[in-house]
Design a protein around this motif. Structure first.
Motif, PDB file in Angstrom:
ATOM      1  N   GLU A   1      37.901  41.659  43.472  1.00  0.00           N
ATOM      2  CA  GLU A   1      38.671  41.465  44.707  1.00  0.00           C
ATOM      3  C   GLU A   1      40.068  41.981  44.228  1.00  0.00           C
ATOM      4  N   PRO A   2      40.534  42.952  45.103  1.00  0.00           N
ATOM      5  CA  PRO A   2      41.917  43.500  44.915  1.00  0.00           C
ATOM      6  C   PRO A   2      42.968  42.553  45.134  1.00  0.00           C
ATOM      7  N   GLY A   3      44.079  42.497  44.426  1.00  0.00           N
ATOM      8  CA  GLY A   3      45.330  41.684  44.967  1.00  0.00           C
ATOM      9  C   GLY A   3      45.327  40.348  44.740  1.00  0.00           C
ATOM     10  N   ASP A   4      44.095  39.645  44.125  1.00  0.00           N
ATOM     11  CA  ASP A   4      44.186  38.306  43.895  1.00  0.00           C
ATOM     12  C   ASP A   4      44.358  38.018  42.142  1.00  0.00           C
ATOM     13  N   SER A   5      44.821  37.027  41.896  1.00  0.00           N
ATOM     14  CA  SER A   5      45.122  36.491  40.544  1.00  0.00           C
ATOM     15  C   SER A   5      44.550  35.069  40.464  1.00  0.00           C
ATOM     16  N   GLY A   6      44.454  34.884  38.919  1.00  0.00           N
ATOM     17  CA  GLY A   6      43.914  33.341  38.537  1.00  0.00           C
ATOM     18  C   GLY A   6      43.150  33.448  37.209  1.00  0.00           C
ATOM     19  N   LEU A   7      42.458  32.470  37.008  1.00  0.00           N
ATOM     20  CA  LEU A   7      42.085  32.336  35.559  1.00  0.00           C
ATOM     21  C   LEU A   7      40.591  33.144  35.657  1.00  0.00           C
ATOM     22  N   ARG A   8      40.232  33.886  34.704  1.00  0.00           N
ATOM     23  CA  ARG A   8      38.878  34.386  34.783  1.00  0.00           C
ATOM     24  C   ARG A   8      37.997  33.354  34.287  1.00  0.00           C
ATOM     25  N   ALA A   9      36.866  33.581  35.002  1.00  0.00           N
ATOM     26  CA  ALA A   9      35.810  32.413  34.637  1.00  0.00           C
ATOM     27  C   ALA A   9      34.513  32.980  35.047  1.00  0.00           C
ATOM     28  N   THR A  10      33.188  32.623  34.582  1.00  0.00           N
ATOM     29  CA  THR A  10      32.098  33.109  34.959  1.00  0.00           C
ATOM     30  C   THR A  10      30.975  31.860  35.414  1.00  0.00           C
TER      31      THR A  10
END
Length: 367
Positions: A272-281
């Protein structure tokens, strides 16, 4: 002053530096704990097996000797008094009813031991059985009663001694889940109707949160936190409390270690464009009826961070489903992060003494 106001301003039980040491070469089962329990309140001692909660209850009851410290009941020191002279009564996990006696005679038994005449003790026992809705089964023996009915008889038997404090040692653990929910509602109702102070030991977080005015969370013989269920759940004072109460993620941030409720976590697809955060699966999906619980593995997680969970309302999940193996971004609002450890801001705890740092915290501060 009305009775309710008087109740909230008085202390039923106070324990001071209470210690139980079974042997000098092993850690204390209960290690110099301080606690004040308000009159007319429902207090739950909560923690995992071996945390010291049952030992503490047994010392209050007089069924376990005190190594050091004091126990006061309404400002009277009862530390060395025999159990029968303390003004407390115990309701045991097994109910401990005499199988050969009727419900009526089980309730009346302690009065018989005190020499009370048969007619009088049966009258008082019958009144209590009526109060707990068991009068119509007064002549039945325990083997002819259900688990919930036996519990009502055990409660009546404890109340006939007119205790100032009722002590309950895991009283619901022997019941099936449906009856357990029903009986905890009855316990709460009886406590309010009687106006007695109840001190209840349990290892169930759900049970303690449903019953308690005051929760006392214990770990390794120490008190980790004292407060209302709302305070303890929403403002955990330590990593142990956050993890033991459940529903929290413990995370390391630049400000320090924080706890964030899993229903306060936000996830969006990593694409999703424009979002940030910790990458997770997403590693797990568990449907829980009203909610869906997601288990996540962070892309860059320290070894100490074993798992992260996110709780989504079913309607939110159905409107925007996630799938196993999907890459997502995880975030939360700063206002929802509760700082843990000695420097954390903790809510006022009216019925508790100031809490001492745990030994491992002291060692960390000294290092």
């Amino acid at each position: 002053m009305d009775a309710a106001a008087a109740t909230t301003n008085t202390i039923a039980v106070e324990i001071v530096a209470l210690t139980k040491q079974y042997a000098i070469d092993i850690p204390a089962a209960v290690d110099q704990i301080d606690l004040r329990i308000a009159s007319g309140s429902y207090c739950c001692l909560l923690g995992p097996s071996g945390c010291g909660k049952s030992t503490t209850l047994r010392m209050i009851a007089g069924h376990e000797t005190v190594t050091h410290g004091d126990i006061l009941l309404e400002n009277r020191n009862i530390t060395r008094l025999p159990a029968a002279a303390r003004g407390t009564a115990m309701m045991f996990q097994s109910f401990a009813l005499f199988p050969h006696l009727s419900a009526l005679d089980n309730v009346a038994f302690s009065l018989k031991m005190k020499g009370v005449a048969k007619a009088e003790r049966h009258r008082r026992a019958a009144e209590l059985l009526e109060r707990v809705a068991m009068g119509h089964l007064a002549q039945r023996k325990p083997g002819e009663l259900s688990g919930g009915q036996q519990q009502r008889v055990a409660l009546a038997r404890a109340l006939i001694t007119e205790p100032k404090v009722l002590l309950l040692d895991e009283p619901l653990s022997a019941l099936d889940p449906f009856l357990r929910v029903q009986m905890r509602a009855e316990l709460r109702r009886w406590q309010k109707e009687l106006g007695l102070t109840f001190i209840h030991v349990t290892h169930s977080q759900e049970e303690a949160m449903a019953l308690a005015d005051t929760m006392v969370v214990m770990n390794h013989g120490l008190i980790e936190q004292v407060g209302s269920p709302h305070q303890v759940y929403n403002h955990p004072a330590s990593e142990f409390v956050a993890r033991f109460m459940g529903g929290h993620n413990v995370l390391q941030t630049p400000a320090g270690q924080v706890a964030v409720r899993n229903d306060h976590m936000r996830i969006v697809p990593a694409t999703e464009p424009g979002d940030s955060g910790l990458r997770a699966t997403i590693t797990d999906l568990e449907y829980q009826g009203i909610y869906v619980l997601l288990g996540l593995a962070l892309a860059e997680a320290p070894p100490s961070l074993k798992s992260v969970s996110v709780l989504l309302h079913e309607s939110h999940f159905l409107a925007r489903p996630f799938a196993l193996g999907q890459q997502v971004l995880l975030s939360w609002e700063e206002a929802h992060a509760r700082l843990l450890g000695p420097g954390a801001q903790r809510p006022a705890m009216r019925t508790s003494q100031p809490q001492k740092p745990r030994r491992d915290e002291l060692a960390a501060m000294a290092a």
